[in-house]
Design a protein around this motif. Structure first.
Motif, PDB file in Angstrom:
ATOM      1  N   GLU A 209       0.942  -1.217   0.035  1.00 41.67           N
ATOM      2  CA  GLU A 209       0.032   0.094   0.080  1.00 41.67           C
ATOM      3  C   GLU A 209       0.744   1.324   0.000  1.00 41.67           C
ATOM      4  N   GLY A 210       2.215   1.157   0.573  1.00 46.12           N
ATOM      5  CA  GLY A 210       2.884   2.334   0.456  1.00 46.12           C
ATOM      6  C   GLY A 210       4.289   2.033   0.379  1.00 46.12           C
ATOM      7  N   VAL A 211       5.176   2.805  -0.104  1.00 47.63           N
ATOM      8  CA  VAL A 211       6.739   2.586  -0.020  1.00 47.63           C
ATOM      9  C   VAL A 211       7.406   3.734   0.293  1.00 47.63           C
ATOM     10  N   SER A 212       8.286   3.887   1.108  1.00 51.10           N
ATOM     11  CA  SER A 212       9.017   5.044   1.372  1.00 51.10           C
ATOM     12  C   SER A 212      10.679   4.661   1.735  1.00 51.10           C
ATOM     13  N   ASP A 213      11.302   5.475   1.346  1.00 51.62           N
ATOM     14  CA  ASP A 213      12.967   5.175   1.427  1.00 51.62           C
ATOM     15  C   ASP A 213      13.582   6.335   2.410  1.00 51.62           C
ATOM     16  N   GLN A 214      14.156   6.088   3.505  1.00 53.52           N
ATOM     17  CA  GLN A 214      14.880   6.994   4.266  1.00 53.52           C
ATOM     18  C   GLN A 214      16.154   6.490   4.705  1.00 53.52           C
ATOM     19  N   ASN A 215      17.278   7.291   4.642  1.00 52.41           N
ATOM     20  CA  ASN A 215      18.522   6.942   5.136  1.00 52.41           C
ATOM     21  C   ASN A 215      18.880   5.386   4.902  1.00 52.41           C
ATOM     22  N   GLY A 216      18.781   4.850   3.607  1.00 52.79           N
ATOM     23  CA  GLY A 216      18.920   3.398   3.316  1.00 52.79           C
ATOM     24  C   GLY A 216      18.131   2.536   3.744  1.00 52.79           C
ATOM     25  N   VAL A 217      16.988   2.896   4.529  1.00 50.38           N
ATOM     26  CA  VAL A 217      15.995   1.766   4.813  1.00 50.38           C
ATOM     27  C   VAL A 217      14.636   1.980   4.228  1.00 50.38           C
ATOM     28  N   ARG A 218      14.188   0.868   3.725  1.00 55.20           N
ATOM     29  CA  ARG A 218      12.835   1.090   2.793  1.00 55.20           C
ATOM     30  C   ARG A 218      11.794   0.561   3.805  1.00 55.20           C
ATOM     31  N   ARG A 219      10.838   1.083   3.928  1.00 57.01           N
ATOM     32  CA  ARG A 219       9.654   0.928   4.681  1.00 57.01           C
ATOM     33  C   ARG A 219       8.487   0.756   3.746  1.00 57.01           C
ATOM     34  N   LEU A 220       7.837  -0.342   3.931  1.00 55.10           N
ATOM     35  CA  LEU A 220       6.716  -1.009   3.247  1.00 55.10           C
ATOM     36  C   LEU A 220       5.461  -1.051   3.892  1.00 55.10           C
ATOM     37  N   LYS A 221       4.310  -0.426   3.706  1.00 52.35           N
ATOM     38  CA  LYS A 221       2.935  -0.534   4.262  1.00 52.35           C
ATOM     39  C   LYS A 221       2.286  -1.747   3.517  1.00 52.35           C
ATOM     40  N   VAL A 222       1.733  -2.437   4.162  1.00 50.39           N
ATOM     41  CA  VAL A 222       1.107  -3.621   3.484  1.00 50.39           C
ATOM     42  C   VAL A 222      -0.227  -4.009   4.180  1.00 50.39           C
ATOM     43  N   SER A 223      -1.191  -4.304   3.226  1.00 52.44           N
ATOM     44  CA  SER A 223      -2.343  -4.879   3.871  1.00 52.44           C
ATOM     45  C   SER A 223      -2.590  -6.370   3.712  1.00 52.44           C
ATOM     46  N   GLY A 224      -3.712  -6.946   4.631  1.00 48.63           N
ATOM     47  CA  GLY A 224      -3.798  -8.546   3.942  1.00 48.63           C
ATOM     48  C   GLY A 224      -4.606  -8.927   5.263  1.00 48.63           C
ATOM     49  N   GLU A 225      -5.168  -9.977   4.812  1.00 46.74           N
ATOM     50  CA  GLU A 225      -6.232 -10.814   6.132  1.00 46.74           C
ATOM     51  C   GLU A 225      -4.940 -11.532   7.125  1.00 46.74           C
ATOM     52  N   ILE A 226      -4.295 -10.982   7.960  1.00 49.68           N
ATOM     53  CA  ILE A 226      -3.583 -11.457   8.989  1.00 49.68           C
ATOM     54  C   ILE A 226      -4.150 -11.266  10.241  1.00 49.68           C
ATOM     55  N   LYS A 227      -4.536 -12.256  11.151  1.00 50.54           N
ATOM     56  CA  LYS A 227      -4.754 -12.066  12.571  1.00 50.54           C
ATOM     57  C   LYS A 227      -4.020 -11.053  13.079  1.00 50.54           C
ATOM     58  N   ALA A 228      -4.797 -10.086  13.968  1.00 48.30           N
ATOM     59  CA  ALA A 228      -4.136  -9.041  14.928  1.00 48.30           C
ATOM     60  C   ALA A 228      -3.101  -9.480  15.673  1.00 48.30           C
TER      61      ALA A 228
ATOM     62  N   GLU B 179      10.063  -2.927   7.757  1.00 50.73           N
ATOM     63  CA  GLU B 179      11.320  -2.255   7.098  1.00 50.73           C
ATOM     64  C   GLU B 179      12.421  -3.299   6.643  1.00 50.73           C
ATOM     65  N   ALA B 180      13.238  -2.683   5.399  1.00 50.12           N
ATOM     66  CA  ALA B 180      14.212  -3.487   4.775  1.00 50.12           C
ATOM     67  C   ALA B 180      15.636  -2.804   4.782  1.00 50.12           C
ATOM     68  N   VAL B 181      16.526  -3.289   5.226  1.00 46.01           N
ATOM     69  CA  VAL B 181      17.705  -2.695   5.279  1.00 46.01           C
ATOM     70  C   VAL B 181      18.551  -2.972   4.059  1.00 46.01           C
ATOM     71  N   PRO B 182      19.660  -2.306   3.520  1.00 43.85           N
ATOM     72  CA  PRO B 182      20.365  -2.693   2.446  1.00 43.85           C
ATOM     73  C   PRO B 182      20.679  -3.991   2.357  1.00 43.85           C
ATOM     74  N   GLU B 183      21.222  -4.726   3.325  1.00 40.56           N
ATOM     75  CA  GLU B 183      21.403  -6.122   2.927  1.00 40.56           C
ATOM     76  C   GLU B 183      20.315  -6.920   2.523  1.00 40.56           C
ATOM     77  N   THR B 184      19.110  -6.629   3.152  1.00 37.74           N
ATOM     78  CA  THR B 184      18.107  -7.309   2.596  1.00 37.74           C
ATOM     79  C   THR B 184      17.480  -7.105   1.124  1.00 37.74           C
ATOM     80  N   LEU B 185      17.518  -5.731   0.979  1.00 35.63           N
ATOM     81  CA  LEU B 185      17.602  -5.082  -0.301  1.00 35.63           C
ATOM     82  C   LEU B 185      18.260  -5.737  -1.421  1.00 35.63           C
ATOM     83  N   SER B 186      19.586  -5.855  -0.976  1.00 37.33           N
ATOM     84  CA  SER B 186      20.637  -6.538  -2.009  1.00 37.33           C
ATOM     85  C   SER B 186      20.257  -7.729  -2.496  1.00 37.33           C
ATOM     86  N   LEU B 187      19.703  -8.772  -1.638  1.00 35.04           N
ATOM     87  CA  LEU B 187      19.563 -10.136  -1.776  1.00 35.04           C
ATOM     88  C   LEU B 187      17.918 -10.592  -2.270  1.00 35.04           C
ATOM     89  N   THR B 188      17.295  -9.440  -2.306  1.00 33.18           N
ATOM     90  CA  THR B 188      15.593  -9.692  -2.536  1.00 33.18           C
ATOM     91  C   THR B 188      15.190  -8.928  -3.520  1.00 33.18           C
TER      92      THR B 188
END
Length: 186
Positions: free
Chosen positions: A11-30, A63-72
């Motif tokens: 639902e949303g993607v933002s990048d700040q200081n090398g960290v990618r923040r993802l906003k996700v929606s889905g039918e997962i229990k609270a 959140e995903a850090v540069p290591e995660t972003l480089s491998l996925t």
């Protein structure tokens, strides 16, 4: 377990200081989305850092850090992308697939998708360093989905036989040749 519980949406993607923040929606229990909880997002284990249950569908942020972003493929994700979701397995839960850790071993590429009646044969090219780990009738996690290797080929590629249910309830239903997929060997 690699048994996808929901098909979610970025639902949303933002990048700040090398960290990618993802906003996700889905039918997962609270209870599976508390701060600090681990959730598999198309086979990538990510930590919930914020959750909102005020709407009709839960939303959370990871959140995903540069290591995660480089491998996925997370660096390529954009708003609207459909992703496979599975909360962490708890002691006592049924193990219906195989143990999947959400630690991506490498990126594969879908070479072809061939209809076989109502099912599909998907051919995947893994990276060279992973080719020795695939065996006919062995398990593999592809974008977080627990699957059985239907066949291995002489060039190191492998094939998956996808039943209609899996095709319809996971991101495989929108996949196409050339797409990159997260691979986790068993």
């Amino acid at each position: 377990t690699g048994l996808v519980q929901a098909l979610g949406t970025v639902e949303g993607v933002s990048d700040q200081n090398g960290v990618r923040r993802l906003k996700v929606s889905g039918e997962i229990k609270a209870e599976d989305l508390s701060n600090g909880a681990s959730v598999s997002h198309s086979g990538v284990c990510l930590t919930v850092v914020d959750a909102d249950f005020s709407g009709t569908t839960p939303m959370w942020e990871v959140e995903a850090v540069p290591e995660t972003l480089s491998l996925t493929t997370l660096g390529e994700w954009s708003v609207g992308r459909r992703i496979n979701l599975e909360p962490s397995l708890r002691l006592g839960d049924e193990l219906g697939g195989h143990l999947v850790f959400g630690h991506v071993d490498g990126l594969g590429e879908i070479v072809s998708i061939t209809p076989e009646g109502d099912s599909f044969r998907v051919r995947v090219a893994p990276p060279a360093e992973l080719k020795p780990f695939f065996a006919k009738k062995g398990s593999v996690s592809v974008d977080g989905i627990s699957l059985t290797v239907a066949n291995t080929l002489g060039n190191g590629n492998f094939e998956l036989a996808i039943i209609p249910h899996t095709w319809n309830v996971t991101s495989l239903g929108t996949a196409k040749a050339g797409d990159k997929v997260h691979l986790e060997v068993d």
